[in-house]
Design a protein around this motif. Structure first.
Motif, mmCIF file in Angstrom:
data_model
loop_
_atom_site.group_PDB
_atom_site.id
_atom_site.type_symbol
_atom_site.label_atom_id
_atom_site.label_comp_id
_atom_site.label_asym_id
_atom_site.label_seq_id
_atom_site.Cartn_x
_atom_site.Cartn_y
_atom_site.Cartn_z
ATOM 1 N N GLY A 141 0.793 -1.223 0.000
ATOM 2 C CA GLY A 141 0.000 0.000 0.000
ATOM 3 C C GLY A 141 0.821 1.266 0.000
ATOM 4 O O GLY A 141 0.283 2.372 0.140
ATOM 5 N N GLN A 149 2.831 4.510 -1.282
ATOM 6 C CA GLN A 149 2.639 5.449 -2.390
ATOM 7 C C GLN A 149 3.881 5.390 -3.263
ATOM 8 O O GLN A 149 4.975 5.719 -2.811
ATOM 9 N N ALA A 197 2.010 -1.552 -4.569
ATOM 10 C CA ALA A 197 1.813 -0.166 -4.144
ATOM 11 C C ALA A 197 0.331 0.202 -4.188
ATOM 12 O O ALA A 197 -0.501 -0.555 -4.697
ATOM 13 N N SER A 198 -0.008 1.380 -3.680
ATOM 14 C CA SER A 198 -1.406 1.807 -3.625
ATOM 15 C C SER A 198 -2.015 1.974 -5.009
ATOM 16 O O SER A 198 -3.226 1.879 -5.174
ATOM 17 N N ASN A 199 -1.177 2.221 -6.024
ATOM 18 C CA ASN A 199 -1.687 2.371 -7.386
ATOM 19 C C ASN A 199 -1.722 1.052 -8.157
ATOM 20 O O ASN A 199 -1.996 1.024 -9.348
ATOM 21 N N GLY A 235 1.892 6.126 2.657
ATOM 22 C CA GLY A 235 0.835 5.408 1.957
ATOM 23 C C GLY A 235 -0.505 5.997 2.316
ATOM 24 O O GLY A 235 -0.689 6.501 3.438
ATOM 25 N N PRO A 236 -1.474 5.964 1.405
ATOM 26 C CA PRO A 236 -2.766 6.629 1.638
ATOM 27 C C PRO A 236 -3.517 6.162 2.874
ATOM 28 O O PRO A 236 -4.299 6.916 3.444
ATOM 29 N N ARG A 237 -3.297 4.928 3.322
ATOM 30 C CA ARG A 237 -4.078 4.398 4.429
ATOM 31 C C ARG A 237 -3.264 4.191 5.709
ATOM 32 O O ARG A 237 -3.745 3.580 6.670
ATOM 33 N N GLU A 257 -4.011 2.381 9.812
ATOM 34 C CA GLU A 257 -3.541 1.017 9.989
ATOM 35 C C GLU A 257 -2.978 0.769 11.393
ATOM 36 O O GLU A 257 -2.631 1.702 12.115
#
Length: 332
Positions: free
Chosen positions: A11, A13, A51-53, A80-82, A86
């Motif tokens: 996850g 970025q 990755a997140s993408n 990372g976006p989240r 977490e």
């Protein structure tokens, strides 16, 4: 040769990884052989890491193989976006706690600051992250001094940066520290980025966004403030607009907006001044008057305190062909 390690995880970025790595890699072309950077990645889960993408990323070493940063000169944790939502990774936290004992410079890119915080590495330290997560970072780690509107922050060996592309700014600052501003400028020109971005990170202040309810207190006050920036905007005046006593208004405003009314007004004036500095050639004294600072001197003082630059320097960084060579100029 300095070794730079970037920590990646599921996850992550991808720009938080590739942006800084490209800066260090490009710097190798402008320094003598053997004086540049060796780049490695450290993964927290079995390879490949997604990755997140959706991109799959490999890495050079696992946490166990990396030996807690021994032999590294710079260790950076990507974001990372989240990450803010977490749970803590005990293995990563333990590894990071050992890193600070062996590495002279360590830190995070974007929300990677949450991983440092969970390892206790932000306690008593100045740090930053993406402006949309800065409030949450301060709530989760109250012993940290979170700076909401900085591109990057240095506190001793700790370095932290704001969101995503600010990791490039941080890497350029580290290159300048190691090899001088001319090398950093050369790298920035190669990558077509600004060598030293001026001012704060938030181009659109979250404090000035319209509220969902048109009759909400913050919406009413925001509308009045933005329409009357050049006028005195005391708490008493805003309380009259809201039809409340000054004490009750201040209490309810802080509850709804999480900042005092005076700070809200100041941020509104700063954001309005930014917009005019970026998109107009108006004299500084005109901008200062229109935005309610009263004088160019007062606006210069506020910019210096909040961003470490003058309004002229802030404007200059948005000009086409700006060289960022630090040359002096006279403000009007």
């Amino acid at each position: 040769m300095k070794t730079v390690a970037l920590v990646i995880f599921p996850g992550v970025q991808s720009l938080d990884v590739s942006g800084p790595m490209d800066v260090f890699a490009e710097a190798n072309d402008y320094v003598a052989a053997g004086e540049g950077y060796r780049l490695v990645t450290v993964g927290t889960q079995p390879s490949p890491i997604r990755a997140s993408n959706g991109q799959q990323l490999g890495f050079d070493f696992s946490l166990d193989q990396a030996e807690a940063g021994i032999g590294y000169d710079i260790v950076l944790v990507a974001g990372g976006p989240r990450l803010a939502q977490e749970e803590e990774s005990p293995a990563l936290s333990a590894w990071l706690k050992l890193v600070v004992q062996n590495v002279p410079r360590y830190g995070s890119i974007c929300t990677g600051a949450f991983l440092l915080g969970r390892a206790g590495l932000l306690d008593g330290k100045r740090a930053t992250t993406h402006w949309s997560d800065a409030g949450r970072l301060g709530e989760q780690f109250p012993l940290a001094q979170v700076e909401h509107d900085r591109i990057h922050v240095r506190d001793g060996g700790l370095v932290t940066s704001a969101g995503v592309t600010a990791g490039i700014d941080l890497a350029l600052a580290l290159v300048a520290e190691d090899h001088g501003p001319s090398v950093a400028l050369s790298v920035a020109k190669r990558l077509l980025v600004v060598a030293q971005r001026q001012g704060g990170q938030s181009q659109f202040s979250p404090y000035l966004q319209a509220q969902a309810q048109p009759d909400a207190l913050a919406t009413v006050i925001r509308r009045h403030v933005m329409e009357h920036l050049a006028e005195p905007l005391s708490v008493e005046r805003l309380a009259d607009i809201a039809g409340m006593s000054a004490r009750n208004f201040a209490r309810l405003f802080v509850k709804e907006m999480q900042i005092p009314p005076a700070e809200f007004v100041l941020r509104a004036r700063i954001d309005a001044a930014r917009n005019l500095l970026e998109g107009s050639e108006l004299p500084l004294k005109t901008i200062a008057y229109r935005c309610g600072f009263g004088s160019a001197a007062r606006m210069r003082l506020v910019f210096a305190q909040r961003f470490g630059v003058t309004p002229y320097q802030y404007r200059d960084s948005f000009k086409v062909g700006h060289s960022n060579d630090g040359s002096a100029a006279i403000e009007s």
